[in-house]
Design an enzyme around this catalytic site. Structure first.
Site, PDB file in Angstrom:
ATOM      1  N   ASP A  81       0.901  -1.306   0.115  1.00 35.15           N
ATOM      2  CA  ASP A  81      -0.046   0.144   0.114  1.00 35.15           C
ATOM      3  C   ASP A  81       0.988   1.327   0.026  1.00 35.15           C
ATOM      4  O   ASP A  81       1.515   1.382   1.133  1.00 35.15           O
ATOM      5  CB  ASP A  81      -0.871   0.070   1.249  1.00 35.15           C
ATOM      6  CG  ASP A  81      -1.912   0.861   1.136  1.00 35.15           C
ATOM      7  OD1 ASP A  81      -2.084   1.784   0.210  1.00 35.15           O
ATOM      8  OD2 ASP A  81      -2.894   0.977   1.993  1.00 35.15           O
ATOM      9  N   ASP A 139      -3.315   2.543  -5.834  1.00 33.01           N
ATOM     10  CA  ASP A 139      -2.042   2.600  -5.032  1.00 33.01           C
ATOM     11  C   ASP A 139      -1.888   1.419  -4.296  1.00 33.01           C
ATOM     12  O   ASP A 139      -0.971   1.594  -3.175  1.00 33.01           O
ATOM     13  CB  ASP A 139      -2.314   4.075  -4.082  1.00 33.01           C
ATOM     14  CG  ASP A 139      -3.578   3.680  -2.980  1.00 33.01           C
ATOM     15  OD1 ASP A 139      -4.141   2.998  -3.243  1.00 33.01           O
ATOM     16  OD2 ASP A 139      -3.402   4.468  -2.125  1.00 33.01           O
ATOM     17  N   GLU A 140      -2.494   0.312  -4.569  1.00 27.81           N
ATOM     18  CA  GLU A 140      -2.107  -0.914  -3.884  1.00 27.81           C
ATOM     19  C   GLU A 140      -2.301  -2.062  -4.543  1.00 27.81           C
ATOM     20  O   GLU A 140      -2.895  -2.335  -5.577  1.00 27.81           O
ATOM     21  CB  GLU A 140      -3.053  -0.894  -2.665  1.00 27.81           C
ATOM     22  CG  GLU A 140      -4.580  -1.163  -3.094  1.00 27.81           C
ATOM     23  CD  GLU A 140      -5.719  -1.026  -2.158  1.00 27.81           C
ATOM     24  OE1 GLU A 140      -5.270  -1.841  -1.008  1.00 27.81           O
ATOM     25  OE2 GLU A 140      -6.705  -0.538  -2.260  1.00 27.81           O
TER      26      GLU A 140
END
Length: 393
Positions: A8, A103-104
């Site tokens: 993350d 974003d992960e």
DNA sequence: TCTGGGGTCCTAGGACCC
DNA sequence: TCTGGGGTCCTAGGACCC
């Protein structure tokens, strides 16, 4: 035994802005729009230490953090860096990666773990590589399934690496309040707390099975199993096509002005058509969403007879839906979404099959539905034009 | 000064078909 | 007299995530 990482990125949008603007460094910054109705999309850790949070209205954030710097978003940059960090993992480590959002991602590192390298070693190597090659920090959760890995990456941020092994659950997971559990949102948390289920440990406790089932219906068993660290959640390696494409915008001031709303719907629908074509997809369902002054949302949808990526058709259908249901309503937001998507090439295959069928059976023409749509569209556009004209009289 | 925008998935009810 | 049951599709709303 699987080894799963959840990676993350830390304060992703805000970190990207810092990376590209050295003046922002070591200052409280937040990414958001610039209107009086904007909210925070992402805040760096300095800003967070003053209480600034994602989804907080900007005016409120400025109130609690006087020297807060507002950075305007650069979405293309976020997408570019997102692609770079996932590509980097593929090149240097493994292709077993599921992209979960901008974003992960989840990474199955089972094949990389051996006598020489523990799962923690692999996580550290990935974290260092992302930091040195891209300049961004991330937090990583390590576990035997996706759920626990996800809870691990949230446990310590920024730049954290947290294992969530089965024997660590009593101290690392069960003491956490229910709000921290993935998939427990505001509504479920309120319901659970009303019935004295306050921690993830309370969800994991067999004695609460009865009450959990009563409150959460069918979902209770999954949550109970997850809270106990039991999950067979497979990674999804397919690069999925979107299932819907939508666009919405909040007006600076609430409005019932048809011309203003119409222009916005046209603008949103144009953008959507553009993205639809970019993904080489066509849509069959068009919906319109509005939000009224009291934040209530209403949607109206229409499923067409045919798949389409035609700009005019999408615009007219959206306008028609608005006109039919929401005309003269004062609204704060309007949005257009297309769904029921299909890829162009699979549509082509279908229509080829259908052509054969038509030839061999001398099948009658299927234009009726199209004709109906066209006549509906004509009616809508006439009404819209007459309404528009009224405004100018 | 008053609360964004992009999604996914699920559910319930109604229409319709056999 | 009075009304089955299974299945699919569509719509609207809501919960949740980032």
């Amino acid at each position: 035994m699987r080894y799963i990482l959840h990676i993350d990125m830390d304060a992703f949008y805000a970190s990207v802005e810092e990376l590209h603007n050295p003046l922002y460094r070591n200052k409280p910054i937040a990414v958001s729009g610039h209107t009086k109705r904007s909210v925070i999309a992402s805040a760096n850790y300095i800003a967070r230490s003053c209480g600034v949070k994602a989804a907080m209205p900007v005016f409120m954030a400025k109130n609690i953090c006087r020297n807060l710097i507002i950075a305007y978003p650069h979405f293309h940059l976020y997408e570019e860096l997102s692609e770079r960090f996932t590509k980097l993992i593929c090149e240097k480590f493994t292709n077993n990666i599921e992209i979960a959002s901008i974003d992960e991602c989840y990474v199955d590192i089972t094949n990389l773990v051996n006598k020489k390298h523990s799962a923690i070693d692999v996580a550290k190597a990935i974290q260092n590589t992302i930091k040195s090659k891209i300049g961004l920090t991330c937090s990583i959760g390590i576990a035997n399934n996706k759920f626990l890995a996800k809870m691990g990456s949230k446990y310590k941020k920024p730049l954290g690496i947290t294992t969530m092994w089965q024997d660590e659950l009593p101290t690392k997971l069960w003491l956490q309040p229910i709000e921290r559990m993935h998939w427990i949102g505001k509504a479920s948390a309120r319901l659970l707390r009303e019935h004295v289920i306050n921690t993830i440990g309370d969800i994991a406790n067999k004695n609460n099975n009865y009450i959990l089932e009563k409150l959460l219906d069918k979902n209770w068993l999954i949550l109970y199993q997850y809270a106990n660290g039991n999950a067979n959640d497979e990674l999804d390696y397919s690069q999925n096509m979107p299932k819907s494409i939508g666009s919405s915008e909040t007006f600076l001031n609430d409005t019932a002005d048809f011309i203003e709303i119409k222009d916005k719907i046209v603008e949103l629908a144009e953008g959507i058509t553009h993205r639809l074509k970019y993904y080489q997809q066509k849509a069959r369902t068009i919906s319109i969403v509005i939000k009224t002054f009291d934040f209530k949302q209403h949607t109206k949808a229409l499923t067409l007879g045919d798949y389409t990526d035609d700009k005019e058709k999408i615009i007219l259908t959206a306008l028609g839906l608005f006109q039919q249901h929401f005309i003269q309503t004062t609204i704060r937001l309007v949005g257009v979404t297309v769904s029921n998507l299909i890829e162009n090439n699979s549509l082509q295959i279908n229509s080829e099959l259908f052509d054969d069928y038509q030839e061999s059976k001398d099948y009658p023409s299927q234009n009726t539905e199209n004709e109906i749509m066209i006549s509906i569209n004509k009616k809508f556009s006439k009404n819209i034009i007459s309404l528009a004209n009224q405004k100018f009289k």
